[in-house]
Design a protein around this motif. Structure first.
Motif, PDB file in Angstrom:
ATOM      1  N   HIS A   1     -36.582   9.218  10.167  1.00  0.00           N
ATOM      2  CA  HIS A   1     -35.186   9.632  10.319  1.00  0.00           C
ATOM      3  C   HIS A   1     -34.627  10.288   9.056  1.00  0.00           C
ATOM      4  O   HIS A   1     -33.467  10.075   8.696  1.00  0.00           O
ATOM      5  N   TYR A   2     -35.485  11.078   8.379  1.00  0.00           N
ATOM      6  CA  TYR A   2     -35.037  11.841   7.209  1.00  0.00           C
ATOM      7  C   TYR A   2     -34.184  13.011   7.681  1.00  0.00           C
ATOM      8  O   TYR A   2     -34.352  13.510   8.792  1.00  0.00           O
ATOM      9  N   SER A   3     -33.306  13.468   6.797  1.00  0.00           N
ATOM     10  CA  SER A   3     -32.627  14.741   7.048  1.00  0.00           C
ATOM     11  C   SER A   3     -33.633  15.847   6.726  1.00  0.00           C
ATOM     12  O   SER A   3     -34.660  15.596   6.076  1.00  0.00           O
ATOM     13  N   GLU A   4     -33.354  17.052   7.155  1.00  0.00           N
ATOM     14  CA  GLU A   4     -34.286  18.158   6.863  1.00  0.00           C
ATOM     15  C   GLU A   4     -34.405  18.376   5.361  1.00  0.00           C
ATOM     16  O   GLU A   4     -35.498  18.630   4.839  1.00  0.00           O
ATOM     17  N   GLU A   5     -33.294  18.245   4.645  1.00  0.00           N
ATOM     18  CA  GLU A   5     -33.308  18.420   3.189  1.00  0.00           C
ATOM     19  C   GLU A   5     -34.166  17.352   2.521  1.00  0.00           C
ATOM     20  O   GLU A   5     -34.936  17.651   1.600  1.00  0.00           O
ATOM     21  N   LYS A   6     -34.042  16.100   2.982  1.00  0.00           N
ATOM     22  CA  LYS A   6     -34.825  15.022   2.382  1.00  0.00           C
ATOM     23  C   LYS A   6     -36.314  15.191   2.706  1.00  0.00           C
ATOM     24  O   LYS A   6     -37.164  14.937   1.846  1.00  0.00           O
ATOM     25  N   ALA A   7     -36.629  15.624   3.894  1.00  0.00           N
ATOM     26  CA  ALA A   7     -38.031  15.861   4.248  1.00  0.00           C
ATOM     27  C   ALA A   7     -38.609  16.980   3.378  1.00  0.00           C
ATOM     28  O   ALA A   7     -39.725  16.864   2.852  1.00  0.00           O
ATOM     29  N   HIS A   8     -37.852  18.042   3.193  1.00  0.00           N
ATOM     30  CA  HIS A   8     -38.287  19.148   2.333  1.00  0.00           C
ATOM     31  C   HIS A   8     -38.486  18.661   0.897  1.00  0.00           C
ATOM     32  O   HIS A   8     -39.505  18.939   0.270  1.00  0.00           O
ATOM     33  N   TYR A   9     -37.509  17.935   0.393  1.00  0.00           N
ATOM     34  CA  TYR A   9     -37.577  17.407  -0.974  1.00  0.00           C
ATOM     35  C   TYR A   9     -38.779  16.473  -1.135  1.00  0.00           C
ATOM     36  O   TYR A   9     -39.476  16.509  -2.150  1.00  0.00           O
ATOM     37  N   THR A  10     -39.032  15.635  -0.147  1.00  0.00           N
ATOM     38  CA  THR A  10     -40.154  14.697  -0.205  1.00  0.00           C
ATOM     39  C   THR A  10     -41.478  15.440  -0.344  1.00  0.00           C
ATOM     40  O   THR A  10     -42.316  15.082  -1.181  1.00  0.00           O
ATOM     41  N   ILE A  11     -41.657  16.469   0.453  1.00  0.00           N
ATOM     42  CA  ILE A  11     -42.904  17.240   0.389  1.00  0.00           C
ATOM     43  C   ILE A  11     -43.017  17.944  -0.960  1.00  0.00           C
ATOM     44  O   ILE A  11     -44.082  17.915  -1.607  1.00  0.00           O
ATOM     45  N   GLU A  12     -41.942  18.555  -1.422  1.00  0.00           N
ATOM     46  CA  GLU A  12     -41.955  19.242  -2.722  1.00  0.00           C
ATOM     47  C   GLU A  12     -42.255  18.259  -3.849  1.00  0.00           C
ATOM     48  O   GLU A  12     -43.064  18.546  -4.731  1.00  0.00           O
ATOM     49  N   LYS A  13     -41.612  17.095  -3.826  1.00  0.00           N
ATOM     50  CA  LYS A  13     -41.791  16.093  -4.892  1.00  0.00           C
ATOM     51  C   LYS A  13     -43.215  15.555  -4.907  1.00  0.00           C
ATOM     52  O   LYS A  13     -43.840  15.438  -5.968  1.00  0.00           O
TER      53      LYS A  13
END
Length: 183
Positions: A148-160
């Motif tokens: 249930h991540y937001s799209e921004e958090k999912a993007h940030y998670t992959i980048e991090k």
């Protein structure tokens, strides 16, 4: 790498001249052989010397021209040039008797084939990038659905994860997909 397929009753001097301009030159005599080869291999240029053993060659030229990155040249008798040029789209029709302009014609072919090869390579690179974006987006969607991540958090998670582990985004996306799908 520039490659040329010669089809028809090709003389040795004609083949030798082509070898001066192309890295690979294959010579086949029948339309059936040419179609079989074109279904398994790509060429920068296909030159058809009419008539072939089992057909005239115009339909073969039409078939070869379905590859947008292949330059197709149909060699015909001078009285047939106009008729064939009008009947065939995406095929360059030349008279067999234009051999006195051979060097300028081959330079034109050489440059054109190089450009086509560059365009083909760029297309392949773009397709790889599109596939990478699709996988990364798929991983994002799985993170959104499962955690249930937001799209921004999912993007940030992959980048991090990519930066922290010195991996590409694609590698991280593949790990996420394998991990979530494996559950």
């Amino acid at each position: 790498m520039k490659s040329c397929l010669l089809a028809g009753n090709i003389s040795s001097p004609f083949s030798a001249r082509c070898q001066m301009y192309f890295d690979t030159v294959d010579v086949l005599t029948s339309g059936v052989e040419v179609r079989r080869r074109l279904s398994s291999q790509t060429y920068s240029c296909v030159m058809i010397m009419t008539p072939l053993i089992n057909e005239f060659g115009d339909m073969l030229a039409r078939y070869a021209a379905t590859d947008p990155y292949c330059l197709v040249v149909l060699w015909v008798k001078s009285e047939m040039v106009e008729e064939m040029a009008q009947a065939l789209e995406n095929v360059y029709v030349r008279s067999i008797f234009d051999m006195d302009e051979w060097d300028s014609f081959m330079q034109f072919l050489n440059v054109t084939c190089q450009k086509m090869d560059v365009i083909r390579a760029q297309k392949d690179d773009l397709m790889k990038k599109i596939d990478e974006i699709r996988l990364v987006d798929r991983a994002k969607c799985l993170l959104i659905e499962k955690f249930h991540y937001s799209e921004e958090k999912a993007h940030y998670t992959i980048e991090k994860k990519a930066m922290d582990n010195r991996l590409s985004r694609l590698q991280v996306a593949k790990i996420i997909i394998r991990h979530i799908k494996g559950d």
